[in-house]
Design an enzyme around this catalytic site. Structure first.
Site, PDB file in Angstrom:
ATOM      1  N   HIS A  10     -17.875 -39.954  11.858  1.00 54.35           N
ATOM      2  CA  HIS A  10     -16.492 -39.527  12.108  1.00 54.35           C
ATOM      3  C   HIS A  10     -16.395 -38.560  13.282  1.00 54.35           C
ATOM      4  CE1 HIS A  10     -17.139 -36.051   9.200  1.00 54.35           C
ATOM      5  NE2 HIS A  10     -16.237 -35.467   9.959  1.00 54.35           N
ATOM      6  N   ASP A  60     -22.387 -41.689   6.894  1.00 53.01           N
ATOM      7  CA  ASP A  60     -21.584 -41.028   7.940  1.00 53.01           C
ATOM      8  C   ASP A  60     -22.492 -40.449   9.036  1.00 53.01           C
ATOM      9  OD1 ASP A  60     -19.595 -39.853   9.374  1.00 53.01           O
ATOM     10  OD2 ASP A  60     -18.737 -38.702   7.718  1.00 53.01           O
ATOM     11  N   SER A  84     -19.334 -30.629   9.935  1.00 56.36           N
ATOM     12  CA  SER A  84     -19.555 -32.067   9.975  1.00 56.36           C
ATOM     13  C   SER A  84     -20.566 -32.367  11.059  1.00 56.36           C
ATOM     14  CB  SER A  84     -18.249 -32.784  10.312  1.00 56.36           C
ATOM     15  OG  SER A  84     -17.471 -32.879   9.185  1.00 56.36           O
TER      16      SER A  84
HETATM   17  N1  ASP Z   1     -15.632 -33.203   6.160  1.00 56.13           N
HETATM   18  C1  ASP Z   1     -15.612 -31.921   6.817  1.00 56.13           C
HETATM   19  C2  ASP Z   1     -15.351 -32.017   8.284  1.00 56.13           C
HETATM   20  O1  ASP Z   1     -14.737 -32.964   8.685  1.00 56.13           O
HETATM   21  C3  ASP Z   1     -16.789 -31.115   6.495  1.00 56.13           C
HETATM   22  C4  ASP Z   1     -16.365 -30.140   5.459  1.00 56.13           C
HETATM   23  O2  ASP Z   1     -15.231 -29.668   5.563  1.00 56.13           O
HETATM   24  O3  ASP Z   1     -17.141 -29.824   4.583  1.00 56.13           O
HETATM   25  O4  ASP Z   1     -15.661 -31.134   9.066  1.00 56.13           O
END
Ligand code: ASP
Length: 726
Positions: free
Chosen positions: A82, A218, A651
């Protein structure tokens, strides 16, 4: 003697093992014995050498909103799928859909450059607290104070950036307790090497986002390039892979429950140092408004995307981030409530107040600072609804967002460089222009009009003392559906803001030249921009007040705690020390810390978001595990949990073992832990990592990515290196 030593090392150990996003400098203040007992096999000085201002931690790069890490000496960087999504999207079209199919560069020449993609490699950190505080004139009011700090920061940054390809930043810790000058090398040529199909990289999609059990791959791999002489340079065919001094070799052994891991990276923003009342406002108003406004935006984008496949691709990236923020806001609300976080903060605050009152005159300033912060917050909350909406005007519909960007750029460029808002200084121009150009790919007019319509309707419903004047002027004060539709149609029909070449010209024009264009969308943008600028001025004054008040209060909080306290996240390099472990999400239920390929197959339904690609399924169903099988699980591990202290921005963070080898890549937190932004709760503080063995399985068994595996030192000959399993 012995007793004193023991006491000292206890003092230098945090209260809760997993809690704390430690700065590189703080790592050296933590007890080495404690770190060793946690599982760190390297001397802490390997992680960070204060003399050189660098170390293994500097193998972690900032990819702009995400983290990543070097995994080879020749510039390979691993991050999340992502996080590389915008490069993947940039090279995708309905005919060649890399989003759906994934991408693997068979040879370096095939790697795909990312327009505007950059990575920053940390080079040094310097405490500049005294310089910043010394720059504030005696008796300065809050706005003057803000301006003096702002100016000093810019001067320090300008001095630091005199060296080529250098990006510097003065980071504020806990509202001004400390200021640190962060010095980084910026690499400007970044290319996509490998991305799995979306159905792997995002397996489980929004349904599984922010939750556990998870089966998402991911990850993606990019590579940084430099000019042949090793200096940072924009994309050129002549460029060569970056030579990384520090990198994390991939561990072929992975992890098992109980193992020690460290999560390194650039956590964005957390709110643990806020006062309880400040937290309460986020709970009562901010997150509910995010749910409401972003929820509506998501519905509109999805509905329009259904009618137009090209439009659907254009808004894919925006939709993805909206979903992420929307669901996050839900998690914050649930977590704040479940964890009684505001109440707990009230209790902590009350105990600090009682402690400070007993401490006598020494803490009078701290107590007064707390009162004044509360008064500031009450004043700000009077225009909360308007300010929130005005903030959204630059984020949702691209048309007005681009018009206001161009307008603000031109307004700010009329000022001398050091007097502009930091984000419009000359050093930002290449980035701004990249963004203005790149946005063309994200335009989907039908959806954009729907978003603007929704915004105008909301603004027209604001109370009389919280109006957005630009909306009143251009759309009238009362909502009439057909009038708003007609007006929006005419704005979009008459504008050149959405034409790339014209927009790029606008980026160099003065406000007078822009006004002379008589472009209707631009005219709306110019008016909105003026209100945004005024709001920014108000926020600057508030920030000036906070920089005066918050440090005084925080010093009392830290003195009362009597143990090392990690500062709130502020997008600077941090490390969290953790263990692989599961948790109990609710009464009577326990989650194991690892998931497997078999679990991934069980979730497969053939429907989005559980539609694993055929070749992945075929390989998994045939149990072609290769050497990536975990001896305990008798399966290939997919994701795992640890109790690291992470947030958004983490992330893509490398998750490494005690020897400094990469065992995973952090990509999320569990639902019960979303609200850890406000407080760490060891019972549910779990971050979600993709297991490096899942990546290796994909590259080896599914993709047969021979060249890449050789470069990663995983394949020596034509068959994978099989290492003895633990
Ligand atoms: N999924 C989060 C991000 O996009 C990571 C997190 O907030 O733990 O940064």
């Amino acid at each position: 003697m012995k007793k004193t030593l023991l006491l000292l090392s206890l003092v230098a150990a945090p209260a809760l093992a997993g809690e704390g996003k430690w700065t590189p400098q703080q790592v050296l203040e933590l007890s080495p014995a404690w770190l060793k007992a946690q599982g760190l096999q390297l001397p802490p000085s390997k992680l960070w050498d204060p003399k050189r201002g660098t170390g293994l931690l500097a193998g972690t790069v900032n990819t702009g909103g995400c983290s990543g890490s070097f995994i080879s000496a020749s510039g390979l960087i691993i991050t999340n799928h992502h996080c590389a999504f915008s490069i993947i999207q940039e090279h995708s079209s309905p005919q060649k859909d890399l989003i759906t199919d994934g991408f693997l560069a068979k040879r370096p020449g095939d790697e795909l450059p990312g327009k505007g993609s950059r990575v920053q490699v940390p080079r040094g950190f310097k405490d500049v607290t005294a310089d910043i505080n010394g720059a504030v004139p005696v008796g300065a009011d809050d706005l003057a104070r803000y301006k003096a700090i702002d100016r000093k920061q810019k001067e320090l940054v300008a001095e630091c950036e005199k060296r080529p390809a250098t990006r510097c930043q003065v980071a504020t810790f806990d509202g001004g307790v400390n200021y640190t000058l962060v010095d980084a090398v910026e690499l400007q040529d970044v290319r996509l090497v490998y991305a799995p199909p979306r159905a792997v990289g995002e397996y489980g999609g929004e349904e599984d986002n922010w939750s556990w059990p998870r089966h998402t791959g991911d990850f993606s791999i990019i590579r940084a390039y430099t000019a042949p002489d090793g200096s940072s340079a924009p994309y050129s065919e002549k460029n060569v892979p970056y030579k990384a001094e520090f990198f994390f070799p991939l561990s072929t052994q992975g992890v098992k429950p109980g193992d020690f891991v460290m999560v390194l990276g650039y956590p964005g923003t957390t709110y643990r140092t806020l006062l309880a009342e400040e937290m309460a406002e986020r709970q009562a108003r901010y997150y509910p408004r995010v749910r409401d406004a972003l929820g509506e935006a998501i519905r509109l984008l999805e509905a329009e995307g259904e009618k137009d496949p090209a439009g659907k691709i254009a808004v894919a990236s925006q939709l993805k981030s909206l979903h992420n923020v929307y669901k996050n806001a839900g998690g914050q609300l649930e977590g704040l409530q479940r964890g009684r976080i505001v109440e707990k903060q009230r209790e902590t605050e009350a105990s600090v107040v009682a402690w400070a009152q007993k401490g006598g005159a020494k803490w009078n300033d701290a107590l007064k600072a707390r009162e004044d912060l509360l008064a500031e917050q009450q004043a700000a909350s009077k225009t909360f609804e308007r300010d929130f909406l005005l903030g959204l005007s630059g984020r949702l519909a691209r048309g007005p967002a681009l018009a206001t960007s161009v307008a603000r750029l031109s307004m700010e460029r009329a000022k001398p460089d050091l007097e502009r808002r930091p984000e419009y200084m000359d050093r930002e121009l290449p980035r701004i222009k990249d963004r203005l150009e790149r946005e063309q790919k994200n335009l989907f007019i039908a959806a954009d009009k729907a978003l603007l319509h929704a915004f105008v309707k909301r603004a027209q419903a604001l109370k009389p003392d919280e109006r957005i004047a630009a909306v009143d002027t251009h759309f009238g004060k009362t909502y009439v559906e057909k009038d708003v539709t007609a007006k929006i149609d005419s704005l979009y029909a008459g504008t050149k803001v959405l034409t790339q070449s014209e927009r790029m010209k606008m980026a160099d024009e003065s406000p007078a030249q822009l006004a002379a264009r008589k472009d209707p969308l631009l005219a709306f943008g110019l008016d909105l921009a003026k209100e945004q600028a005024a709001l920014d001025d108000t926020k600057d004054r508030r920030q000036g007040a906070a920089s005066r008040l918050r440090p005084a209060w925080r010093k009392a909080v830290m003195a009362q705690a009597g143990k090392p306290v990690a500062p709130d996240a502020n997008s600077t390099l941090r490390v969290s020390f953790a263990k692989v472990q599961g948790y109990a999400p609710r009464d009577g239920a326990v989650y194991l810390p690892q998931t497997t390929l078999t679990g991934m197959l069980q979730k497969h339904s053939g429907e989005e978001p559980f539609n694993a690609p055929a070749k992945v399924r075929a390989t998994a169903e045939a149990k072609k595990f290769g050497p990536w099988v975990d001896p305990r699980l008798k399966d290939v591990p997919v994701d795992f949990l640890s109790d690291a202290d992470t947030t958004g921005g983490n992330s893509g963070s490398p998750t490494v073992n005690g020897k400094g080898e990469l065992v995973g890549v952090n990509f999320d937190r569990v639902w019960e832990n979303v609200a850890n932004d406000f407080g760490y709760n060891p019972d549910v503080a779990r971050n979600v990592n993709v297991d490096v063995r899942y990546l290796l399985w994909q590259l080896d068994q599914v993709e047969n990515a021979d060249a890449l595996l050789r470069e990663l030192n995983i394949r020596k000959s034509s068959s994978p290196v099989v290492k003895e399993a633990r």
